[in-house]
Scaffold this active site. Structure first.
Site, PDB file in Angstrom:
ATOM      1  N   HIS A 228      49.098 -15.440 -17.047  1.00 19.51           N
ATOM      2  CA  HIS A 228      50.189 -14.502 -16.774  1.00 19.51           C
ATOM      3  C   HIS A 228      50.719 -13.881 -18.059  1.00 19.51           C
ATOM      4  CE1 HIS A 228      50.846 -16.922 -12.885  1.00 19.51           C
ATOM      5  NE2 HIS A 228      49.896 -16.030 -12.761  1.00 19.51           N
ATOM      6  N   TYR A 229      51.148 -12.647 -17.948  1.00 19.20           N
ATOM      7  CA  TYR A 229      51.662 -11.977 -19.139  1.00 19.20           C
ATOM      8  C   TYR A 229      52.512 -10.783 -18.756  1.00 19.20           C
ATOM      9  CZ  TYR A 229      47.854  -8.780 -18.069  1.00 19.20           C
ATOM     10  OH  TYR A 229      47.023  -7.902 -17.420  1.00 19.20           O
ATOM     11  N   HIS A 429      40.044  -7.801  -9.263  1.00 23.32           N
ATOM     12  CA  HIS A 429      41.443  -8.025  -9.628  1.00 23.32           C
ATOM     13  C   HIS A 429      41.656  -8.146 -11.128  1.00 23.32           C
ATOM     14  CE1 HIS A 429      40.559 -12.153 -10.586  1.00 23.32           C
ATOM     15  NE2 HIS A 429      41.827 -12.452 -10.756  1.00 23.32           N
TER      16      HIS A 429
END
Lengths: 506, 248
Positions: A228-229, A429
Site C-alpha cells: 500500500h502507498y 490490477h
C-alpha cells in the site's frame, strides 16, 4: 495434485493467439470449465518457468504455480464461462492474485470463496486530480511528502487521526462512503466517481466478529503496510486524449495523487473468520475442491450469506478508509499551497476495488445471467454506456486505475466492449509479484533500493525502511508489460501513464 | 437518411447526390418535380429546366419554393429534405391502401409517444385549451419557425421541442448559466461503438445517447445538490493528531 513431467503438462496448454493461452480440461482434476490466461512473450516465460519449477522431481510444498491455481478454480462448483488469469497473475491463497471467476447465482450448488476475494477485502486504488503542474510541486515535493506522511499514518500497527468510537464504526460499516459524506469528510462528487457509489447495500455489521471490529476501529484513516502507498504522481503520457480530458487530465505534467489501500486488519479478520466457518460448511455439504485453501460455501448457505454480508461491511470499511485519506490528502495539499482543496480542483477521478466479489449481470452464451463475480487482484473494467458506471464516463468507459510498483509508473485504462465479452468486464490490477517477499528480502538490500529512488528524484517516506525491498521494482513484474498485454488483447484500453515524484509507504 | 428516402422514391443514383454542388442540387429538385411532385404543368417547368443557366434556374426555384409552400429553410439540406418528404407524402396519398399492411413496431411506438405528449400538454393547460384547435396548431407552428425548430407532423411533439429550447436557451434562468468550459468532446470519436458500417444508424444513436447522458447528468447533479444540502446540517469533520501513530 497431479504430478506430471513438464512436457506432459504443456499438452494441456494451448496458445490461442499472441496474448492468450487456453488451459484445457484435465490439467487439474474435475475441471468444470476451461481456464485462460493473458500474457505477452515476457510474462509467458515467467508463467511457464513457474510451472516448470514446480514439475521438478522432489519439488513438494511451496506455492502452487498460477496456472495450476487457475485450473483449480475452474473445478469449483457453479463456475461459468472460464476461469481467467490476468497478465499480472501470481500465486496467492487459494485463488491466484490476478484470477477472476464468475459463479451462477441461479445454480444452488454455486459457491462463494473468501480465497477468491483475498484477505485485504476491497483493496483498491483511488486517484485524485489537481490543477497543479510538475513545476509547482517539484520544489516542494520533500515538504509535501512529509506533510502527507504526517497526515496519513502508515505502517504496521499505525493508528488514524480521525476520532471514532464503536458506534461510529458500526455506522460506517453499514453506510460506507455515505458515512464519510454525512460526517463531511468527502464531497458529494466523490461518491459519484466511486465503484458501487462507495457503499455495498447488503453490508451487515452484525455478521462481523467483535475481534474484527476491535482490530479495525483504530485503523480507519491509515494506509497500512505491504504494497500500500500514497503517491504524488505527474502525468507522463496521454494515449487517449478525449478520455483523459473527460477525467479532467488535460496535459502532460499535471499532478495527481494516487492512494492504494484497503480494509486493513478489519478485512483480514473477516476473511480469517469466514475460512474457519467454511471448512465446517464444506464437510456438511460435501463440497470437494482440489486445494484445501479453496475453502468455500454455497452462496445460499448461511455461511455463504454471512460471508457476503461481512465482506460487504469490510468493503464499506475500505471505502471509508480511502475517503478519510482523501480528506487528509486534501488538507495536506491545501495547507502546503495555502488555498482550499476546491481551488486546487482536487476531485476524485475514480476509485476502483481490486479484491471483491459482486453480484453482476452478464451475457453468457447469449443469455443474461445473474453471476457472483469474484475479482482477486483484478479490476472491474466496464465498457462505455454500461449502466453501472458514472454518467461522466458513459462515453469513455470505466476508468481503470492500475498502480505500478514503488518508483516505476502507474496507468489509467478504460473498459472496453471486448473485455465485457471475454473477461466479464475485468482487467489487470497492478504489476503482480515476480519474487516472493522472502526471496526479495534475501536478494536485495534496502539501502540500494532507497538510493535508487533517490537517484530517480523521488521523495520517499517509509515507516519501516527494512521492509522496503519487498516492494522494490525488481520484486515485481513490469507493469508496462502487464498493461500493454491488456491493451493488445483488447480487454481494456490505455489512456494515461503517470510517474511518481513522491511516495509514502508503510 | 436522405439517401434512403431517395432510394424509396426510385431515384436512379441516390448515393451520388452531392449537396455541395448547386447544380447537382438543382437537378435533384428538377427530378423530384418532374417525376413525383408535379406541381407545375410541363410548360411551367421551363425555368427549372434551365440547368445550364443557373441564374434563370435560381429565379424559377425561388418562385417554386413559394408555390410549393416550403417553410423558409436556409440550408440546401433542409430544403431538399423537406422536398423529398413532400414527394413521399404525395406518393403515399396517391394510394394509401397500398401501404396499409406495412405496420412496424416502432411506428406503433410513435403513436403512443404522440398520445403521451398530448396527455402532457393537456395536463399543463388543465384541459382549458383544445390542443387540436387550428389556432393552437398555427401558434405552435409559428413559434417553432421563429425558434428554428425543425418541422414535425405532430405539433405536440414540436411543442415539446420548443419548450426544451426555451428552457435551455431563452428562459431567464438559462442566461445566468455559466458557459460550458473545457475541451469539447467530439461525439463521434468516443470509445463507444454503435455500428461501424452503418452511418445511418450510428449517427442518430449517438445523438440519442448524448441526450440520455445529458438527462442522467441533470439527475446526478440534483442528487449531489441534495447531498450537499444535507451535509450543511450534519457535516462536522474532525481530526485529532494526538490519536495518530506511525507504525514500525
Amino acid at each position: 495434485m497431479v504430478v506430471r513431467p513438464y512436457v506432459e503438462e504443456l499438452k494441456y496448454l494451448e496458445k490461442i493467439n499472441d496474448h492468450c493461452w487456453r488451459i484445457k480440461k484435465g490439467f487439474q482434476p474435475n475441471m468444470n470449465v476451461e481456464g485462460v490466461f493473458y500474457v505477452n512473450s515476457r510474462l509467458e516465460q515467467l508463467m511457464l518457468e513457474e510451472l516448470k519449477n514446480s514439475c521438478r522431481p522432489g519439488a513438494v510444498g511451496g506455492f502452487l504455480p498460477g496456472v495450476k491455481q487457475i485450473a483449480n478454480v475452474a473445478a469449483l462448483p457453479g463456475i461459468v464461462g472460464r476461469s481467467i488469469g490476468l497478465p499480472d497473475i501470481h500465486s496467492g491463497y487459494g485463488f491466484a492474485i490476478g484470477n477472476m471467476a464468475a459463479f451462477d447465482m441461479d445454480d444452488p450448488l454455486s459457491v462463494v470463496s473468501p480465497g477468491g476475494v483475498g484477505f485485504d477485502i476491497n483493496c483498491g486504488v483511488r486517484l485524485l486530480r489537481t490543477n497543479l503542474f510538475e513545476k509547482d510541486v517539484q520544489p516542494l515535493k520533500e515538504q509535501l511528502a512529509q506533510s502527507l506522511f504526517d497526515h496519513i499514518p502508515v505502517g504496521v500497527g499505525s493508528k488514524g487521526i480521525i476520532p471514532m468510537n464503536a458506534r461510529d464504526l458500526e455506522e460506517a460499516l453499514e453506510m460506507g462512503m455515505d458515512w464519510s459524506l454525512r460526517e463531511g469528510y468527502v464531497w458529494a462528487e466523490d461518491k459519484e466517481h466511486c465503484e458501487e457509489y462507495g457503499r455495498m447495500l447488503n453490508a451487515d455489521p452484525a455478521k462481523v466478529s467483535m475481534r474484527a471490529k476491535k482490530r479495525g476501529l483504530p485503523q480507519l484513516g491509515t494506509l497500512g503496510a505491504g504494497n500500500h502507498y500514497a503517491e504524488i504522481q505527474v502525468v507522463d503520457e496521454i494515449y487517449d486524449k478525449w478520455s483523459a480530458s473527460k477525467m479532467g487530465i488535460e496535459e502532460k505534467g499535471q499532478v495527481v495523487v494516487m492512494i492504494h489501500s484497503g480494509s486493513r486488519g478489519f478485512g483480514h479478520q473477516v476473511a480469517t473468520d469466514a475460512l474457519v466457518e467454511m471448512e465446517k460448511a464444506m464437510k456438511r455439504d460435501k463440497i470437494e475442491t482440489n486445494d484445501r485453501q479453496l475453502a468455500c460455501a454455497r452462496i445460499n448457505s448461511p455461511e455463504g450469506q454471512d460471508y457476503l454480508k461481512a465482506m460487504a461491511a469490510a468493503a464499506n470499511f475500505a471505502w471509508v478508509n480511502r475517503s478519510s485519506m482523501t480528506f487528509l490528502t486534501r488538507q495536506a495539499f491545501a495547507k502546503m499551497f495555502k488555498t482550499t482543496p476546491d481551488d486546487l480542483d482536487m476531485h476524485v477521478i475514480y476509485d476502483v476495488s481490486h479484491n471483491i466479489a459482486k453480484v453482476e449481470n452478464h451475457m453468457v452464451d447469449g443469455k443474461e445471467r445473474k453471476l457472483l463475480v469474484h475479482r482477486k487482484g483484478s479490476t472491474r473494467a466496464f465498457p462505455p454506456h454500461h449502466p453501472l458506471i458514472p454518467v461522466d464516463y458513459q462515453l469513455t468507459g470505466q476508468p481503470v486505475l492500475v498502480g505500478g510498483t514503488m518508483g516505476t509508473c502507474s496507468y489509467v485504462l478504460t473498459g472496453t466492449e471486448r473485455g465485457m465479452q471475454e473477461t466479464f468486464g475485468s482487467t489487470c490490477h497492478g504489476a503482480g509479484r515476480a519474487l516472493s517477499r522472502a526471496k526479495s528480502r534475501r536478494n536485495l538490500d534496502y539501502k540500494d533500493v532507497l538510493d535508487k529512488l533517490d537517484q530517480l528524484g523521488i521523495a520517499i517516506r517509509v515507516a519501516s525502511p527494512k521492509l522496503v525491498m519487498e516492494e522494490a521494482p525488481e520484486s515485481y513484474k513490469d507493469v508496462t508489460d502487464v498493461v500493454d498485454t491488456c491493451h493488445a488483447a483488447g480487454i481494456s484500453k490505455k489512456c494515461i501513464k503517470m510517474r511518481p515524484i513522491a511516495v509514502i509507504k508503510g | 437518411m436522405l439517401k434512403l428516402k431517395l432510394e424509396a422514391l426510385g431515384h436512379p443514383t441516390p448515393s451520388e447526390v452531392a449537396l455541395s454542388n448547386r447544380k447537382e442540387f438543382a437537378s435533384t429538385v428538377l427530378w423530384l418535380e418532374d417525376q413525383k411532385i408535379r406541381l407545375y404543368t410541363i410548360e411551367d417547368r421551363e425555368k427549372l429546366r434551365n440547368l445550364d443557366n443557373m441564374l434563370v434556374w435560381e429565379e424559377g426555384y425561388k418562385k417554386y419554393c413559394a408555390d410549393v409552400n416550403m417553410p423558409p429553410y436556409e440550408s440546401q439540406l433542409e430544403q431538399l429534405t423537406w422536398l423529398v418528404g413532400h414527394a413521399i407524402r404525395l406518393e403515399y396519398l396517391d394510394d394509401p391502401a397500398q401501404y396499409e399492411t406495412i405496420n412496424s413496431q416502432p411506428a406503433g411506438q410513435t403513436k403512443s409517444n404522440g398520445a403521451l405528449s398530448q396527455q402532457k400538454v393537456q395536463t399543463i393547460f388543465n384541459g382549458s385549451i383544445n390542443v387540436h384547435d387550428k389556432e393552437f396548431i398555427s401558434g405552435v407552428r409559428a413559434l417553432a419557425s421563429k425558434l428554428k425548430v425543425p418541422y414535425h407532423p405532430n405539433h405536440l411533439l414540436q411543442l415539446e421541442a420548443v419548450a426544451r429550447i426555451v428552457h435551455e436557451r431563452v428562459a431567464p434562468t438559462a442566461s445566468h448559466k455559466t458557459a460550458v468550459t473545457g475541451t469539447p468532446f467530439p461525439f463521434d470519436k468516443g470509445n463507444d461503438v454503435v455500428s461501424a458500417n452503418d452511418p445511418a444508424l450510428d449517427y442518430p444513436m449517438r445523438i440519442l445517447r448524448l441526450l440520455q447522458i445529458q438527462s442522467l447528468r441533470q439527475l446526478q447533479t440534483q442528487i449531489n445538490e441534495t447531498i450537499v444540502a444535507v451535509q450543511n446540517l450534519t457535516a462536522n469533520p474532525k481530526t485529532d493528531t494526538k490519536l495518530g501513530k506511525v507504525g514500525r
